[in-house]
Scaffold this active site. Structure first.
Site, PDB file in Angstrom:
ATOM      1  N   LYS A  79       0.777  -1.324  -0.159  1.00 10.08           N
ATOM      2  CA  LYS A  79       0.203  -0.442  -0.092  1.00 10.08           C
ATOM      3  C   LYS A  79       0.781   1.303  -0.207  1.00 10.08           C
ATOM      4  O   LYS A  79       1.765   1.545   0.823  1.00 10.08           O
ATOM      5  CB  LYS A  79      -1.081   0.027   1.211  1.00 10.08           C
ATOM      6  CG  LYS A  79      -2.380   1.294   1.628  1.00 10.08           C
ATOM      7  CD  LYS A  79      -3.004   1.358   2.714  1.00 10.08           C
ATOM      8  CE  LYS A  79      -2.887   2.611   3.414  1.00 10.08           C
ATOM      9  NZ  LYS A  79      -3.960   2.837   4.564  1.00 10.08           N
ATOM     10  N   ASP A 101      -2.768  10.402   3.932  1.00 11.14           N
ATOM     11  CA  ASP A 101      -3.939  10.225   3.783  1.00 11.14           C
ATOM     12  C   ASP A 101      -4.671  11.189   4.260  1.00 11.14           C
ATOM     13  O   ASP A 101      -4.814  11.717   5.886  1.00 11.14           O
ATOM     14  CB  ASP A 101      -4.612   8.714   4.530  1.00 11.14           C
ATOM     15  CG  ASP A 101      -6.035   8.198   4.347  1.00 11.14           C
ATOM     16  OD1 ASP A 101      -6.440   8.877   4.004  1.00 11.14           O
ATOM     17  OD2 ASP A 101      -6.204   7.121   5.468  1.00 11.14           O
ATOM     18  N   LYS A 133     -10.157  13.104   8.172  1.00 10.37           N
ATOM     19  CA  LYS A 133      -9.425  13.051   9.776  1.00 10.37           C
ATOM     20  C   LYS A 133      -9.341  13.977  10.535  1.00 10.37           C
ATOM     21  O   LYS A 133      -9.021  15.123   9.523  1.00 10.37           O
ATOM     22  CB  LYS A 133      -8.403  12.156   9.711  1.00 10.37           C
ATOM     23  CG  LYS A 133      -8.032  10.831   8.747  1.00 10.37           C
ATOM     24  CD  LYS A 133      -6.305  10.647   8.677  1.00 10.37           C
ATOM     25  CE  LYS A 133      -6.039   9.145   8.312  1.00 10.37           C
ATOM     26  NZ  LYS A 133      -6.934   7.205   9.043  1.00 10.37           N
ATOM     27  N   ASP A 188       1.292   6.486   5.722  1.00 10.24           N
ATOM     28  CA  ASP A 188       0.985   5.645   4.855  1.00 10.24           C
ATOM     29  C   ASP A 188       1.132   4.808   4.090  1.00 10.24           C
ATOM     30  O   ASP A 188       0.434   3.621   3.169  1.00 10.24           O
ATOM     31  CB  ASP A 188      -0.970   6.310   5.119  1.00 10.24           C
ATOM     32  CG  ASP A 188      -1.909   4.969   5.377  1.00 10.24           C
ATOM     33  OD1 ASP A 188      -1.951   4.632   6.001  1.00 10.24           O
ATOM     34  OD2 ASP A 188      -2.494   5.782   4.663  1.00 10.24           O
ATOM     35  N   ASP A 241     -12.212   7.164   4.014  1.00  8.59           N
ATOM     36  CA  ASP A 241     -10.928   6.774   4.554  1.00  8.59           C
ATOM     37  C   ASP A 241     -10.508   5.205   4.853  1.00  8.59           C
ATOM     38  O   ASP A 241      -9.467   5.016   4.824  1.00  8.59           O
ATOM     39  CB  ASP A 241     -11.267   7.522   6.322  1.00  8.59           C
ATOM     40  CG  ASP A 241     -10.065   7.778   6.526  1.00  8.59           C
ATOM     41  OD1 ASP A 241      -9.097   7.721   6.072  1.00  8.59           O
ATOM     42  OD2 ASP A 241     -10.082   7.540   8.069  1.00  8.59           O
ATOM     43  N   GLU A 294      -9.322   3.986   2.326  1.00  3.52           N
ATOM     44  CA  GLU A 294      -9.539   3.959   0.577  1.00  3.52           C
ATOM     45  C   GLU A 294      -8.402   2.795   0.519  1.00  3.52           C
ATOM     46  O   GLU A 294      -7.950   2.196  -0.943  1.00  3.52           O
ATOM     47  CB  GLU A 294      -8.282   5.748   0.934  1.00  3.52           C
ATOM     48  CG  GLU A 294      -7.184   5.453   1.013  1.00  3.52           C
ATOM     49  CD  GLU A 294      -7.054   5.855   2.285  1.00  3.52           C
ATOM     50  OE1 GLU A 294      -6.022   5.622   2.575  1.00  3.52           O
ATOM     51  OE2 GLU A 294      -7.582   5.652   3.204  1.00  3.52           O
ATOM     52  N   ARG A 344      -7.295  -0.226   1.378  1.00  2.00           N
ATOM     53  CA  ARG A 344      -7.896  -1.479   0.615  1.00  2.00           C
ATOM     54  C   ARG A 344      -8.763  -1.415  -0.710  1.00  2.00           C
ATOM     55  O   ARG A 344      -8.292  -2.044  -1.919  1.00  2.00           O
ATOM     56  CB  ARG A 344      -9.266  -2.193   1.723  1.00  2.00           C
ATOM     57  CG  ARG A 344     -10.847  -0.991   1.347  1.00  2.00           C
ATOM     58  CD  ARG A 344     -11.250  -1.829   2.532  1.00  2.00           C
ATOM     59  NE  ARG A 344     -10.354  -1.539   3.782  1.00  2.00           N
ATOM     60  CZ  ARG A 344     -10.989  -1.170   5.454  1.00  2.00           C
ATOM     61  NH1 ARG A 344     -12.070  -2.119   5.586  1.00  2.00           N
ATOM     62  NH2 ARG A 344     -10.115  -0.733   6.146  1.00  2.00           N
TER      63      ARG A 344
END
Length: 460
Positions: A228, A233, A240, A251, A310, A312, A314
């Site tokens: 990933k 993010d 967030k 992230d 949030d 995202e 996956r």
């Protein structure tokens, strides 16, 4: 100071590693001058203690490193490196006190102890160098350390200097170093080549999304790593809060970890056909950002209802996993900083993983202990499959209720891994409370154990 072993030297200072209970017996075997020096300097073998012992000409004739107690060592890793931090610049050679089963981990801890992140201001790490002990595979140990330095550098770099383009450049540099082939699909070409969810997540940012595809090796089993690469993010339209956004430069920790693992595999020339896939995006807010309630169609053809922008990671992994499965790999591994639920389950220090493969799981757990890269298995619990199946689409990217968040995310990803032999890691990638050889900041979780387990998993 290089993160490598020192060449063997007659000038190397013998180092005795002493746990608390062994100090008295050690002192009793020394001559009066050494015994007096140890006693007068209050050396007790406590974790982190280090002592140089001078000879008649004032040059050191030996050094001692405190190894604490068995209980303390069970509570920490790389205990020797705590003493190394208190040794002066010089070359040392372990003379006694380390069991064979501890050599790999403690040598790794010593070498990585000199790591510093000095991109933005000068930093200095430990300057005590180690001669490789007999029986230690120096190339393997140094590859582990070099990979960890790469992982830490990538995660520690702020998003201002580590966006999708820069992450792709880091992968390109690694490919060039090892003679690997690399292809990078950028921007709207993601739509043209059927990576719709990677594009959807990254389209709101002025920094174009990318899919990085690196290949190396011409023989052996196919090993595909998917990481990933969400370089920052914001949470998207489900923005967030500030406190939760502060560490989101990490992230892309899954991408950093797979690049570190790939670096080790290529450095050691393992007999595999390696493929690395990294969806590199920034999850931003703008007028064309994905919205709660949207339904996306994935590369696999499965539709996904967006109930939280949030969640995202996956989404971008799903398209990459589908591509990976199309190539029928012998082993498919994904790594991601994916869910807060995983942190609640096992904390920041353990890397939870999911697999249906008992052989792989046994190999990983055994390897994790040998190289001090702790992890723990969580279940692909089939009974929770219905939790990721909403009313309007095939899948839900953020099931309501708050239960089993790490498991439902893993089940979501398994839908896209197809029939491949699959392992998923939900890592944290960050050290908040520093310890020996583990300063605050980015950290690798899983690559050393995976490397150690691969020969058994893939019958290399």
């Amino acid at each position: 100071m290089p993160n490598t072993f020192a060449p063997s030297s007659e000038q190397a200072i013998p180092l005795h590693v002493l746990e608390c209970s062994a100090v008295e017996a050690f002192v009793s075997r020394q001559d009066d001058s050494v015994a007096s020096w140890v006693t007068s300097n209050g050396f007790t073998g406590a974790q982190g203690q280090a002592l140089l012992i001078p000879g008649p000409d004032a040059r050191p004739i030996m050094a001692l490193a405190g190894y604490g107690t068995a209980t303390q060592r069970n509570r920490n890793r790389f205990v020797l490196s705590a003493a190394v931090s208190n040794l002066p610049e010089g070359i040392f050679e372990i003379a006694s006190g380390l069991a064979d089963e501890d050599l790999i981990a403690e040598c790794y801890g010593w070498l990585i102890n000199s790591y510093t992140f000095d991109r933005y201001k000068p930093q200095s790490g430990s300057k005590a160098q180690l001669v490789a002990p007999p029986g230690v595979d120096t190339a393997r140990a140094e590859a582990m350390v070099s990979a960890e330095c790469l992982v830490r550098d990538l995660i520690n770099t702020p998003a201002s200097d580590m966006g999708p383009e820069e992450l792709a450049a880091a992968a390109q540099s690694l490919a060039t170093e090892h003679g690997a082939d690399i292809d990078i699909v950028t921007g709207d070409d993601l739509l043209n080549q059927n990576f719709p969810m990677i594009h959807a997540v990254g389209r709101a940012s002025p920094r174009a999304p990318r899919l990085i595809d690196m290949r190396w090796g011409s023989s052996g089993p196919k090993l595909t790593l998917v990481g990933k690469g969400v370089c920052f993010d914001t949470g998207g339209l489900n923005l967030k809060p500030g406190a939760s956004m502060g560490l989101m430069k990490k992230d892309m920790g899954g991408a950093a970890n797979v690049l570190g693992l790939a670096h080790m595999i290529m450095s050691l020339n393992l007999p595999v056909r390696l493929r690395v896939l990294i969806p590199a995006v920034e999850n931003s807010v703008s007028g064309n950002a994905i919205r709660p309630g949207d339904i996306l169609t994935s590369r696999k053809g499965l539709t996904v209802e967006i109930n939280n922008t949030d969640a995202e990671g996956r989404l971008v992994l799903a398209d990459a996993l589908t591509l990976a499965d199309e190539d029928n790999p012998d082993l498919l591994i994904s790594m991601a900083t994916l869910t807060g639920a995983a942190r609640v389950a096992v904390g920041p220090d353990l890397a939870p993983y999911f697999t249906d493969d008992e052989t792989a799981s046994t190999a990983l757990m055994s390897a994790a202990g040998r190289v001090a890269d702790p992890m723990w298995r969580l279940p692909f619990h089939d009974a929770y499959e219905t939790m990721v199946e909403p009313a309007l689409a095939d899948l839900d990217n953020a099931p309501s209720g708050g239960f089993a968040g790490a498991i439902t995310a893993a089940l979501f990803l398994r839908r896209f891994a197809g029939d491949s032999r699959y392992i998923h890691f939900d890592v944290y990638g960050w050290t908040s409370n520093p310890g020996p050889a583990r300063p605050k900041g980015g950290v690798g979780q899983g690559p050393r154990a995976i490397l150690e387990a691969l020969p058994e998993i893939l019958k290399l």
